[in-house]
Scaffold this motif. Structure first.
Motif, PDB file in Angstrom:
ATOM      1  N   UNK A 142       0.820  -1.103   0.033  1.00  0.00           N
ATOM      2  CA  UNK A 142       0.099   0.090   0.125  1.00  0.00           C
ATOM      3  C   UNK A 142       1.040   1.186  -0.005  1.00  0.00           C
ATOM      4  N   UNK A 143       1.087   1.904  -1.142  1.00  0.00           N
ATOM      5  CA  UNK A 143       2.013   2.853  -1.396  1.00  0.00           C
ATOM      6  C   UNK A 143       1.665   4.055  -0.492  1.00  0.00           C
ATOM      7  N   UNK A 144       0.392   4.240  -0.623  1.00  0.00           N
ATOM      8  CA  UNK A 144       0.142   5.719  -0.044  1.00  0.00           C
ATOM      9  C   UNK A 144       0.258   5.691   1.316  1.00  0.00           C
ATOM     10  N   UNK A 145      -0.304   4.460   1.994  1.00  0.00           N
ATOM     11  CA  UNK A 145       0.035   4.202   3.674  1.00  0.00           C
ATOM     12  C   UNK A 145       1.755   4.536   4.012  1.00  0.00           C
ATOM     13  N   UNK A 146       2.248   3.727   2.956  1.00  0.00           N
ATOM     14  CA  UNK A 146       3.810   3.609   3.195  1.00  0.00           C
ATOM     15  C   UNK A 146       4.474   5.087   3.253  1.00  0.00           C
ATOM     16  N   UNK A 147       3.981   5.808   2.330  1.00  0.00           N
ATOM     17  CA  UNK A 147       4.676   7.256   1.920  1.00  0.00           C
ATOM     18  C   UNK A 147       4.129   7.924   3.167  1.00  0.00           C
ATOM     19  N   UNK A 148       2.907   7.878   3.307  1.00  0.00           N
ATOM     20  CA  UNK A 148       2.596   8.690   4.647  1.00  0.00           C
ATOM     21  C   UNK A 148       3.184   8.566   6.004  1.00  0.00           C
ATOM     22  N   UNK A 149       3.334   7.233   6.166  1.00  0.00           N
ATOM     23  CA  UNK A 149       3.926   6.644   7.665  1.00  0.00           C
ATOM     24  C   UNK A 149       5.447   7.270   7.485  1.00  0.00           C
ATOM     25  N   UNK A 190      12.681   6.465  13.973  1.00  0.00           N
ATOM     26  CA  UNK A 190      12.865   6.924  12.609  1.00  0.00           C
ATOM     27  C   UNK A 190      12.652   5.717  11.661  1.00  0.00           C
ATOM     28  N   UNK A 191      12.666   4.787  11.847  1.00  0.00           N
ATOM     29  CA  UNK A 191      12.768   3.403  11.050  1.00  0.00           C
ATOM     30  C   UNK A 191      11.730   2.441  11.458  1.00  0.00           C
ATOM     31  N   UNK A 192      10.976   2.519  12.573  1.00  0.00           N
ATOM     32  CA  UNK A 192      10.278   1.222  12.766  1.00  0.00           C
ATOM     33  C   UNK A 192       9.135   1.073  11.901  1.00  0.00           C
ATOM     34  N   UNK A 193       8.643   2.028  11.380  1.00  0.00           N
ATOM     35  CA  UNK A 193       7.591   1.826  10.400  1.00  0.00           C
ATOM     36  C   UNK A 193       8.008   1.147   9.081  1.00  0.00           C
ATOM     37  N   UNK A 194       9.235   1.546   8.549  1.00  0.00           N
ATOM     38  CA  UNK A 194       9.977   0.789   7.464  1.00  0.00           C
ATOM     39  C   UNK A 194      10.281  -0.674   7.750  1.00  0.00           C
TER      40      UNK A 194
END
Length: 603
Positions: free
Chosen positions: A236-243, A474-478
């Motif tokens: 889900x690119x949109x959610x990914x970018x927003x996060x 800074x990285x936990x979402x990724x």
């Protein structure tokens, strides 16, 4: 370096002898992989290789396709010789009885008829119960399907029952554009499933398949685009970018806030320490007071320098991997390319570790530089080899394809023995002959000052917790997307975003370590060398803690083999992460400490 590269190329060539369908040419991106040999004419044979089977929830627990009693080719099973990276990726390419000749359609073609024995029933039933899938490759295109299905039957009275059904018919839908294969899909027909529940005996099955060809206008260069949207791999690119943007903004705001405070405090310190009246000299305190001890070299210098050298090597290795990713080397389902790159680049960058470690060790007046080179050779490879031997033994016991064959292990050991170690030694000798001095801006006292008693929150562990939390935020979402790719069935293709997060991680790690180093020196604690390294690398502890959350709350993985692989290999990755970020934190602190003590009069 030239001989090492030549030896590596020779070993890699010896470890792979792929057939014509695996030849590729370099290209600027994964969307433009020009595979010139992938052209066929009517009725040309295009082999369908079975790579692996295993539980869908346990990606590491994979087995050879014929571990299940499927029909074998009439001329026997033949295995495709694979490259080193493909073997490390647990692929075992075996021929199948399915005939998918180019542009030749088939209808209900029977591969074999057989009566399933009790042992066969147990194997298939277990596979269906654990939701096993199979993975195949057709013209280097991956394709998946499930072994069977489970149906829950709820009677009017009594406990619910479960029925196990085995899929015996496969529909292949293949799309072509001119002389090239563009797309392949697999559909398992539930109407031709066979009941293999526990109360069934002497089940006769007929394995069959159909092949349907259609034309498409999709260009051959673009045939890999669909794997970004493949049902098994949604992103889900949109959610990914927003996060990512949200995390970056939060971290940048916190970093700016801390930077402002630190600069104001330092400015006041410089103004205070620049005064030359005698009263101020007598009342000297804070970080200037310990100028005669702050450049006292750390204990265990050999191990410290080995960690710094190895951390520098891993940092350079990560930059090379990003460079290869951004030019399109790691396109989706490029079997084993990342593993091959990691093995080769780790071997070639060993000279960096040797040079940096020994150079700093000599600058710190170390005498046993030969011992330092040996420590550098083994400080990461040693623990990793021990962990690998344990996990490979587990895989052998399970008879999994995750167990590396003896020949591949020998090749990796030869690379390590003939390339990695000699390059580390060569780098170490060059570092030993480096005439650079440490050049501390202050003289070191003969005897160290006594360190005042400090509150508990200024000790090592609380400081590490504070130092690791901000970079981890800074990285936990990724991390979720990375774990879902490495330990799941998603595809990770957004390397540019990962590079941005990586840069932010490095910057935040350097800054927070510098800030904590200043606070440590301000309370007259001069033991900043190891503390800065530990604080910089403490993010790895948070990452390893996230492993537990992901495994038990998000993944659905289970079983001893999957558990040991997940925590074992993640532990080694986090150890490498610790060395790299620890090096970043220490180097940033060293630059900071040099700068502030050069700016004041210390004599």
């Amino acid at each position: 370096m030239a001989w090492a590269l030549g030896l590596l190329l020779a070993l890699c060539v010896c470890s792979e002898a792929a057939d014509d369908s695996s030849k590729t040419q370099a290209a600027p991106s994964y969307r433009r992989r020009l595979l010139a040999d992938h052209k066929y004419k009517q009725n040309d044979p295009v082999p369908l290789y079975a790579a692996k089977v295993g539980p869908f929830a346990n990606p590491s627990e994979t087995y050879e396709y014929y571990k299940l009693p499927y029909c074998k080719p009439k001329d026997g099973v033949r295995y495709k010789t694979l490259g080193m990276g493909e073997v490390v990726d647990a692929n075992r390419m075996a021929t199948t009885p399915y005939q998918l000749n180019f542009m030749v359609e088939r209808k209900n073609e029977v591969t074999c008829e057989k009566t399933l024995s009790d042992e066969d029933m147990i194997k298939f039933r277990r596979a269906v119960a654990e939701d096993w899938y199979f993975q195949m490759y057709y013209d280097d295109l991956p394709v998946w399907g499930f072994i069977g299905k489970v149906e829950k039957i709820i009677p009017k009275a009594g406990q619910p029952e479960y029925k196990f059904f085995l899929f015996t018919h496969i529909d292949f839908e293949v799309k072509a554009n001119g002389e090239n294969v563009i797309e392949i899909n697999v559909l398992t027909d539930p109407n031709q499933a066979v009941d293999i529940s526990e109360n069934t005996k002497d089940v006769k099955v007929q394995f069959s398949y159909s092949v349907k060809w259609t034309q498409t206008t999709i260009a051959f260069d673009d045939r890999l685009q669909r794997y970004e949207r493949f049902p098994l791999n949604p992103i889900h690119l949109e959610i990914h970018w927003f996060s990512i943007i949200n995390s970056c903004v939060t971290v940048l705001l916190l970093t700016g806030f801390l930077a402002t405070i630190l600069m104001r405090v330092l400015k006041n310190d410089f103004v205070k320490f620049s005064r030359e009246d005698a009263a101020m000299e007598e009342e000297e305190s804070g970080w200037k007071y310990i100028h005669g001890d702050v450049f006292r070299f750390p204990p265990n210098k050999s191990l410290f320098c080995a960690f710094v050298g190895t951390g520098t090597q891993i940092f350079c290795l990560s930059l090379f991997i990003f460079a290869l990713a951004l030019i399109g080397v790691f396109y989706p389902y490029n079997r084993g390319a990342l593993f091959t790159a990691l093995i080769v680049l780790y071997a070639l960058t060993a000279c960096i570790a040797g040079y940096v470690a020994t150079s700093y060790y000599v600058q710190m007046e170390g005498q046993g530089w030969v011992q330092n080179i040996l420590v550098t050779c083994f400080c990461y490879c040693g623990p990793f080899f021990c962990m690998f031997m344990f996990l490979n033994t587990v895989a052998i016991v399970y008879r999994s394809t995750a167990a590396l064959p003896f020949g591949t292990i020998v090749i990796i050991l030869v690379i390590w023995g003939l390339v990695t170690i000699p390059l580390t030694v060569a780098g170490g000798i060059a570092g030993k002959n480096n005439k650079a001095d440490f050049a501390a801006p202050c003289r070191t006292n003969k005897y160290p000052r006594e360190i005042p008693e400090l509150p508990w929150y200024r000790t090592a562990l609380p400081q590490m917790a504070m130092a690791g939390f901000l970079p981890f935020s800074a990285i936990y979402v990724e991390l979720y997307y990375i774990f879902a790719s490495v330990w799941g069935h998603k595809v990770y293709i957004i390397w540019s975003i990962l590079l941005i997060v990586y840069i932010i991680l490095i910057i935040v790690t350097a800054f927070i370590t510098v800030a904590l180093t200043y606070f440590q020196l301000a309370v007259e604690d001069h033991r900043w060398w190891w503390r800065s390294f530990l604080c910089g690398g403490s993010t790895a502890l948070f990452v390893y803690g996230y492993c537990f959350y992901y495994f038990y709350a998000r993944s659905g993985m289970s079983g001893f083999m999957q558990t040991s692989f997940f925590f074992g290999y993640n532990g080694m990755v986090c150890f490498g992460f610790f060395l790299m970020l620890g090096t970043v934190g220490w180097r940033a602190s060293l630059m900071f400490v040099r700068r502030i003590y050069q700016a004041i009069k210390c004599e």
